[in-house]
Write a protein that holds these residues in place. Structure first.
Motif, PDB file in Angstrom:
ATOM      1  N   THR A 141      55.342  19.714  54.845  1.00  0.00           N
ATOM      2  CA  THR A 141      55.253  20.642  55.975  1.00  0.00           C
ATOM      3  C   THR A 141      54.017  21.528  55.886  1.00  0.00           C
ATOM      4  N   ALA A 142      53.372  21.583  54.726  1.00  0.00           N
ATOM      5  CA  ALA A 142      52.181  22.420  54.577  1.00  0.00           C
ATOM      6  C   ALA A 142      51.037  21.944  55.464  1.00  0.00           C
ATOM      7  N   LYS A 143      51.052  20.676  55.876  1.00  0.00           N
ATOM      8  CA  LYS A 143      49.967  20.150  56.714  1.00  0.00           C
ATOM      9  C   LYS A 143      50.248  20.356  58.190  1.00  0.00           C
ATOM     10  N   TYR A 144      51.463  20.856  58.530  1.00  0.00           N
ATOM     11  CA  TYR A 144      51.805  21.104  59.920  1.00  0.00           C
ATOM     12  C   TYR A 144      51.440  22.526  60.315  1.00  0.00           C
ATOM     13  N   THR A 145      51.505  22.786  61.624  1.00  0.00           N
ATOM     14  CA  THR A 145      51.384  24.162  62.088  1.00  0.00           C
ATOM     15  C   THR A 145      52.656  24.906  61.696  1.00  0.00           C
ATOM     16  N   PRO A 146      52.633  26.245  61.651  1.00  0.00           N
ATOM     17  CA  PRO A 146      53.865  26.981  61.298  1.00  0.00           C
ATOM     18  C   PRO A 146      55.033  26.624  62.199  1.00  0.00           C
ATOM     19  N   ALA A 147      54.780  26.447  63.511  1.00  0.00           N
ATOM     20  CA  ALA A 147      55.868  26.114  64.435  1.00  0.00           C
ATOM     21  C   ALA A 147      56.476  24.754  64.085  1.00  0.00           C
ATOM     22  N   GLN A 148      55.622  23.766  63.834  1.00  0.00           N
ATOM     23  CA  GLN A 148      56.118  22.437  63.490  1.00  0.00           C
ATOM     24  C   GLN A 148      56.882  22.459  62.165  1.00  0.00           C
ATOM     25  N   ALA A 149      56.363  23.191  61.186  1.00  0.00           N
ATOM     26  CA  ALA A 149      57.007  23.240  59.873  1.00  0.00           C
ATOM     27  C   ALA A 149      58.410  23.835  59.980  1.00  0.00           C
ATOM     28  N   ILE A 150      58.560  24.897  60.748  1.00  0.00           N
ATOM     29  CA  ILE A 150      59.883  25.524  60.886  1.00  0.00           C
ATOM     30  C   ILE A 150      60.850  24.600  61.611  1.00  0.00           C
ATOM     31  N   MET A 151      60.380  23.899  62.644  1.00  0.00           N
ATOM     32  CA  MET A 151      61.262  22.984  63.368  1.00  0.00           C
ATOM     33  C   MET A 151      61.705  21.822  62.477  1.00  0.00           C
ATOM     34  N   VAL A 152      60.796  21.300  61.651  1.00  0.00           N
ATOM     35  CA  VAL A 152      61.172  20.235  60.716  1.00  0.00           C
ATOM     36  C   VAL A 152      62.215  20.750  59.727  1.00  0.00           C
ATOM     37  N   LYS A 198      60.463  13.750  65.314  1.00  0.00           N
ATOM     38  CA  LYS A 198      60.712  14.239  63.951  1.00  0.00           C
ATOM     39  C   LYS A 198      59.797  15.413  63.615  1.00  0.00           C
ATOM     40  N   ARG A 199      58.602  15.414  64.196  1.00  0.00           N
ATOM     41  CA  ARG A 199      57.634  16.464  63.878  1.00  0.00           C
ATOM     42  C   ARG A 199      58.108  17.830  64.346  1.00  0.00           C
ATOM     43  N   VAL A 200      58.965  17.860  65.371  1.00  0.00           N
ATOM     44  CA  VAL A 200      59.482  19.156  65.856  1.00  0.00           C
ATOM     45  C   VAL A 200      60.988  19.262  65.623  1.00  0.00           C
ATOM     46  N   GLY A 201      61.528  18.400  64.751  1.00  0.00           N
ATOM     47  CA  GLY A 201      62.943  18.487  64.430  1.00  0.00           C
ATOM     48  C   GLY A 201      63.859  17.930  65.499  1.00  0.00           C
ATOM     49  N   TYR A 202      63.352  17.050  66.358  1.00  0.00           N
ATOM     50  CA  TYR A 202      64.132  16.480  67.447  1.00  0.00           C
ATOM     51  C   TYR A 202      64.575  15.064  67.103  1.00  0.00           C
ATOM     52  N   VAL A 203      65.340  14.477  68.028  1.00  0.00           N
ATOM     53  CA  VAL A 203      65.732  13.073  67.925  1.00  0.00           C
ATOM     54  C   VAL A 203      65.314  12.371  69.208  1.00  0.00           C
ATOM     55  N   PHE A 204      65.175  11.057  69.121  1.00  0.00           N
ATOM     56  CA  PHE A 204      64.904  10.246  70.311  1.00  0.00           C
ATOM     57  C   PHE A 204      65.839   9.055  70.287  1.00  0.00           C
ATOM     58  N   TYR A 205      66.509   8.837  71.412  1.00  0.00           N
ATOM     59  CA  TYR A 205      67.363   7.653  71.525  1.00  0.00           C
ATOM     60  C   TYR A 205      67.493   7.255  72.982  1.00  0.00           C
TER      61      TYR A 205
END
Length: 375
Positions: free
Chosen positions: A284-295, A182-189
């Motif tokens: 998202t403000a607590k994430y890195t810019p890359a993580q925030a954009i992916m979320v 979820k932190r990088v906008g992905y899914v896991f299954y």
């Protein structure tokens, strides 16, 4: 079962083995569900003699605090084997049968994610590695169960510097891997197959591209293969997510709107109204810019599917088994709803001489983006 359809069942502790023919004969119905948002589940129903020892074995397995009995369910259609479910028994019930000498054994279970959600390993460090490397290390311990990782590296690599931060696991393996996704906008299954005894652990974006499955056809006389499909258009569902990136020097948050069409969510519909709602993702403000954009990209993709459909099909008429998390074409539904869809959920239902599937579809707009939907 039909001569072109054969059901297979494997049961055992950790490693499942084929059951005797008598157990297959006692199996009267099967249901298995695979979907985007929930773990895979299955239900088996047996009609058995009251003197059989099988109910006792499943009752003991179902009552165990740690799932120990694995179940693999397969369907062979026209020579092609599909794994319908691969998981562990979580509950067993004995229900009244049709006569005094027989009873119904109902066995329910979940996919192997149930095992990953048992042991809390909070505090286990994963220094100087991206999230995908941590996921690979966590999944490595399940290789003995036939779990094969399929990891798609994030397009925005983020490796924390050990002198600044050492990431550590929070919660169980399942919760930690899901949180990293979820932190990088992905899914896991966990997806059963591709062969019996093997389970694919997918960590990456929802895949809405690729070769579509055989089309679902409506109102096309002899070419019809879908029993029914109901379509719903929900333009009010679409939202425009806004992520916030914090400047480290000034600590001033910078808002960035994320459009609904992104590499993770290509257009499957030609016409989609602009989002009428705005969602501010303040965390998202607590994430890195890359993580925030992916979320933000993941949030935009989740709300962009304004066209939803539910239906059912006869598998023997369709000629193959519809798979979840892939594309499928729809024909005969009219100009607004024909075209390609993402299969978000499939529920298999098998009885003697009958194999039906209920499915849920979604896409991000009306009118097909392809000129012709291939059969």
């Amino acid at each position: 079962m039909s001569s072109s359809l054969q059901l297979g069942l494997m049961v055992g502790p950790a490693i499942a083995l084929p059951v005797p023919e008598s157990v297959i004969d006692a199996l009267v119905s099967v249901e298995a569900t695979q979907g985007d948002n929930d773990p895979g589940v299955f239900t088996l129903r047996f009609t058995m003699s009251n003197s059989s020892v099988l109910p006792t074995l499943f009752l003991v397995a179902g009552g165990s605090p740690f799932p120990i009995v694995r179940v693999v369910l397969t369907a062979t259609l026209n020579g092609s084997v599909t794994v319908l479910a691969d998981g562990v028994v979580t509950q067993a019930q004995v229900l009244p049968g049709n006569d005094a000498g027989h009873s119904v054994l109902q066995v329910t279970g979940e996919d192997l994610g149930k095992l990953m959600d048992k042991l809390d390993l909070t505090g286990l460090p994963f220094p100087a590695m991206p999230a995908e490397a941590a996921v690979a290390l966590v999944l490595a311990k399940y290789a003995v169960l036939g779990v094969v990782p399929l990891i798609v590296p994030s397009i925005m690599l983020d490796v924390p510097i050990p002198t600044a931060k050492i990431p550590a696991q929070q919660g169980t393996d399942l919760k930690y891997i899901t949180a990293l996704a979820k932190r990088v906008g992905y899914v896991f299954y966990l997806s059963p197959g591709p062969v019996p005894g093997v389970c694919t652990a997918y960590w990456g974006p929802r895949i809405k591209v690729g070769v579509p499955q055989s089309a679902l056809s409506l109102d096309m006389d002899a070419h019809s293969n879908a029993t029914s499909i109901t379509f719903t258009y929900k333009p009010q569902k679409a939202t425009l997510p806004i992520v916030f990136i914090q400047n480290e020097q000034t600590h001033i948050p910078i808002p960035i709107p994320i459009p609904p069409i992104t590499p993770l969510n290509p257009p499957l519909g030609l016409i989609n109204l602009p989002p009428s709602n705005i969602t501010r993702l303040k965390e998202t403000a607590k994430y890195t810019p890359a993580q925030a954009i992916m979320v933000g990209i993941a949030a935009a993709a989740n709300s962009a599917d304004t066209v939803e459909a539910e239906g059912s099909l006869d598998v023997l008429r369709y000629g193959r088994i519809l798979a979840a998390r892939q594309l499928v074409g729809v024909r005969g539904a009219g100009m607004a709803f024909d075209g390609l869809y993402y299969v978000s959920e499939v529920r298999h239902s098998v009885k003697r001489g009958e194999f039906t599937q209920k499915f849920k579809l979604s896409r991000n707009g009306l009118i097909s983006t392809v000129p012709v939907v291939a059969a």
